[in-house]
Design a protein around this motif. Structure first.
Motif, PDB file in Angstrom:
ATOM      1  N   PHE A 185      42.632  46.095  32.282  1.00  0.00           N
ATOM      2  CA  PHE A 185      43.088  47.360  31.704  1.00  0.00           C
ATOM      3  C   PHE A 185      43.018  47.339  30.179  1.00  0.00           C
ATOM      4  N   THR A 186      43.310  46.178  29.590  1.00  0.00           N
ATOM      5  CA  THR A 186      43.243  46.045  28.126  1.00  0.00           C
ATOM      6  C   THR A 186      41.834  45.729  27.644  1.00  0.00           C
ATOM      7  N   LEU A 187      40.892  45.566  28.603  1.00  0.00           N
ATOM      8  CA  LEU A 187      39.481  45.267  28.289  1.00  0.00           C
ATOM      9  C   LEU A 187      39.347  43.954  27.511  1.00  0.00           C
ATOM     10  N   ASP A 188      40.210  42.998  27.835  1.00  0.00           N
ATOM     11  CA  ASP A 188      40.211  41.715  27.137  1.00  0.00           C
ATOM     12  C   ASP A 188      39.386  40.694  27.916  1.00  0.00           C
ATOM     13  N   SER A 189      38.135  40.474  27.524  1.00  0.00           N
ATOM     14  CA  SER A 189      37.241  39.448  28.083  1.00  0.00           C
ATOM     15  C   SER A 189      37.137  39.531  29.607  1.00  0.00           C
ATOM     16  N   TRP A 190      37.258  40.729  30.148  1.00  0.00           N
ATOM     17  CA  TRP A 190      37.247  40.852  31.592  1.00  0.00           C
ATOM     18  C   TRP A 190      35.835  40.686  32.162  1.00  0.00           C
ATOM     19  N   ALA A 191      34.823  41.094  31.405  1.00  0.00           N
ATOM     20  CA  ALA A 191      33.451  41.031  31.925  1.00  0.00           C
ATOM     21  C   ALA A 191      32.951  39.591  32.005  1.00  0.00           C
ATOM     22  N   THR A 192      33.051  38.856  30.892  1.00  0.00           N
ATOM     23  CA  THR A 192      32.541  37.480  30.878  1.00  0.00           C
ATOM     24  C   THR A 192      33.474  36.506  31.593  1.00  0.00           C
ATOM     25  N   GLY A 193      34.779  36.744  31.541  1.00  0.00           N
ATOM     26  CA  GLY A 193      35.724  35.797  32.122  1.00  0.00           C
ATOM     27  C   GLY A 193      35.989  36.003  33.597  1.00  0.00           C
ATOM     28  N   ILE A 194      35.916  37.257  34.077  1.00  0.00           N
ATOM     29  CA  ILE A 194      36.306  37.557  35.458  1.00  0.00           C
ATOM     30  C   ILE A 194      35.157  38.179  36.248  1.00  0.00           C
ATOM     31  N   PHE A 195      34.576  39.228  35.688  1.00  0.00           N
ATOM     32  CA  PHE A 195      33.616  40.030  36.444  1.00  0.00           C
ATOM     33  C   PHE A 195      32.312  39.280  36.722  1.00  0.00           C
ATOM     34  N   ARG A 196      31.678  38.715  35.686  1.00  0.00           N
ATOM     35  CA  ARG A 196      30.376  38.076  35.854  1.00  0.00           C
ATOM     36  C   ARG A 196      30.411  36.880  36.819  1.00  0.00           C
ATOM     37  N   SER A 200      28.411  36.882  40.848  1.00  0.00           N
ATOM     38  CA  SER A 200      27.382  35.977  41.379  1.00  0.00           C
ATOM     39  C   SER A 200      27.661  35.601  42.830  1.00  0.00           C
ATOM     40  N   ASP A 201      28.918  35.605  43.239  1.00  0.00           N
ATOM     41  CA  ASP A 201      29.279  35.280  44.626  1.00  0.00           C
ATOM     42  C   ASP A 201      29.385  36.521  45.496  1.00  0.00           C
ATOM     43  N   ILE A 202      29.886  37.631  44.914  1.00  0.00           N
ATOM     44  CA  ILE A 202      30.068  38.873  45.677  1.00  0.00           C
ATOM     45  C   ILE A 202      29.336  39.986  44.932  1.00  0.00           C
ATOM     46  N   PRO A 203      28.110  40.309  45.307  1.00  0.00           N
ATOM     47  CA  PRO A 203      27.299  41.272  44.562  1.00  0.00           C
ATOM     48  C   PRO A 203      27.907  42.672  44.454  1.00  0.00           C
ATOM     49  N   ALA A 205      30.985  43.443  44.074  1.00  0.00           N
ATOM     50  CA  ALA A 205      32.274  43.444  43.366  1.00  0.00           C
ATOM     51  C   ALA A 205      32.273  44.391  42.167  1.00  0.00           C
ATOM     52  N   TRP A 206      31.049  44.736  41.697  1.00  0.00           N
ATOM     53  CA  TRP A 206      30.980  45.640  40.545  1.00  0.00           C
ATOM     54  C   TRP A 206      31.651  46.972  40.841  1.00  0.00           C
ATOM     55  N   LEU A 207      31.594  47.417  42.107  1.00  0.00           N
ATOM     56  CA  LEU A 207      32.184  48.703  42.470  1.00  0.00           C
ATOM     57  C   LEU A 207      33.690  48.692  42.236  1.00  0.00           C
ATOM     58  N   TYR A 208      34.333  47.589  42.578  1.00  0.00           N
ATOM     59  CA  TYR A 208      35.790  47.440  42.386  1.00  0.00           C
ATOM     60  C   TYR A 208      36.148  47.503  40.907  1.00  0.00           C
ATOM     61  N   PHE A 209      35.423  46.742  40.102  1.00  0.00           N
ATOM     62  CA  PHE A 209      35.755  46.651  38.677  1.00  0.00           C
ATOM     63  C   PHE A 209      35.419  47.945  37.934  1.00  0.00           C
ATOM     64  N   VAL A 210      34.271  48.512  38.213  1.00  0.00           N
ATOM     65  CA  VAL A 210      33.842  49.725  37.500  1.00  0.00           C
ATOM     66  C   VAL A 210      34.783  50.883  37.789  1.00  0.00           C
ATOM     67  N   THR A 211      35.144  51.060  39.056  1.00  0.00           N
ATOM     68  CA  THR A 211      36.042  52.178  39.398  1.00  0.00           C
ATOM     69  C   THR A 211      37.429  51.984  38.781  1.00  0.00           C
ATOM     70  N   PHE A 212      37.904  50.722  38.739  1.00  0.00           N
ATOM     71  CA  PHE A 212      39.221  50.490  38.139  1.00  0.00           C
ATOM     72  C   PHE A 212      39.203  50.742  36.639  1.00  0.00           C
ATOM     73  N   VAL A 213      38.158  50.273  35.968  1.00  0.00           N
ATOM     74  CA  VAL A 213      38.074  50.485  34.514  1.00  0.00           C
ATOM     75  C   VAL A 213      37.975  51.973  34.191  1.00  0.00           C
ATOM     76  N   LEU A 214      37.163  52.693  34.938  1.00  0.00           N
ATOM     77  CA  LEU A 214      37.017  54.127  34.676  1.00  0.00           C
ATOM     78  C   LEU A 214      38.312  54.883  34.923  1.00  0.00           C
ATOM     79  N   SER A 215      39.017  54.526  35.992  1.00  0.00           N
ATOM     80  CA  SER A 215      40.231  55.280  36.352  1.00  0.00           C
ATOM     81  C   SER A 215      41.440  54.876  35.529  1.00  0.00           C
ATOM     82  N   SER A 216      41.520  53.622  35.083  1.00  0.00           N
ATOM     83  CA  SER A 216      42.711  53.164  34.359  1.00  0.00           C
ATOM     84  C   SER A 216      42.495  53.127  32.858  1.00  0.00           C
ATOM     85  N   ALA A 217      41.566  52.300  32.417  1.00  0.00           N
ATOM     86  CA  ALA A 217      41.386  52.092  30.980  1.00  0.00           C
ATOM     87  C   ALA A 217      40.916  53.345  30.266  1.00  0.00           C
TER      88      ALA A 217
END
Length: 274
Positions: A185-196, A200-203, A205-217
């Motif tokens: 939500f604070t957009l603190d290193s979420w892409a390199t630390g969590i998302f990327r 690589s294991d769950i292709p 997963a981008w849908l979960y992260f993108v929808t949450f960032v758009l709706s919350s942040a």
């Protein structure tokens, strides 16, 4: 008795003109800034060790000046002084400074001294307007906070269910997922630390992260800041009333002085009758 009343009235008028003069406020603001610089210098051991007596002495002088300022305002405005929330803040900060001036609790004393910087809020109309707008936004934020809580709950359950095995350090249980979502939500290193790494294991997963960032942040944050900006704009428009006009202010001041003069005359008449 008559001379005493006249003298008090003259002193009251002169002191009121002094403390309401722009130069008086600017001087107090400069002293507050100087106080802040001194407190910062005390955080450097070498400087404090060499100039401790000077720094403490200047701090005591500044506290004395601030105390005199509050006393003058109390004398001029009397009970009406406490009708202004910013005056109450100034009174509490200076009172605490005086209470803990000789305290053995050094940490508390330093915290109280740092609080003097808060008095800058009462010096700038723009800062006062922003803080007032923030408090005005709190009641309207109830629905936004509730919506945010529901959103975090839903994504917290989904994240724990779907990613607990792939990233247990971030989604191992509900409260870990909530902390992860707050980081996203604070957009603190979420892409390199969590998302990327997770992608690589769950292709998908981008849908979960993108929808949450758009709706919350983006959406929820904009709702909050939009309400804050609207309240700040309303307060700014309210301050553009006739009271902002210089002539109106002068007439209002003359009216107040006239009322004060009538009150003094009534007192004099009562004394003369006796």
């Amino acid at each position: 008795m008559l001379k005493k009343l006249i003298f008090e009235w003259v002193v009251h008028i002169k002191l009121k003109r002094i403390i309401e003069h722009p130069l008086f406020s600017k001087t107090i603001l400069v002293l507050i800034m100087l106080n802040a610089v001194i407190i910062c210098l005390e955080t450097y051991p070498n400087i404090y060790k060499s100039y401790s007596h000077l720094l403490i002495g200047v701090d005591r002088i500044l506290l004395l000046i601030f105390t005199v300022e509050i006393l003058l305002k109390l004398f001029v405005y009397r009970s009406s002084f406490f009708r202004n929330g910013w005056n109450i803040l100034d009174f509490i900060v200076i009172s605490l400074s005086l209470i803990f001036i000789h305290s053995n609790f050094i940490t508390i004393l330093r915290i109280v001294r740092v609080l003097r910087v808060l008095r800058t809020l009462s010096m700038f109309p723009s800062l006062r307007r922003l803080i007032n707008a923030l408090f005005l936004s709190i009641p309207a934020m109830g629905s936004t906070i509730l919506l945010t809580t529901i959103l975090f709950y839903i994504y917290g359950i989904f994240g724990t269910t779907m990613f607990a095995n792939a990233a247990p350090e971030y989604f191992g249980n509900f409260h870990s997922t909530i902390l992860t979502l707050f980081q996203i939500f604070t957009l603190d290193s979420w892409a390199t630390g969590i998302f990327r790494p997770l992608l690589s294991d769950i292709p998908w997963a981008w849908l979960y992260f993108v929808t949450f960032v758009l709706s919350s942040a983006f959406i929820l944050a904009n709702l909050f800041f939009g309400e804050l900006v609207n309240n700040a704009h309303r307060l700014a428009e309210a301050e553009k009333d006739p009271e902002e006009d210089g002539v109106y202010k002068e007439l209002k001041e003359l009216k107040a002085q006239n009322q004060e003069l009538h009150r003094k005359v009534d007192q004099l008449m009562e004394i003369m009758k006796k």
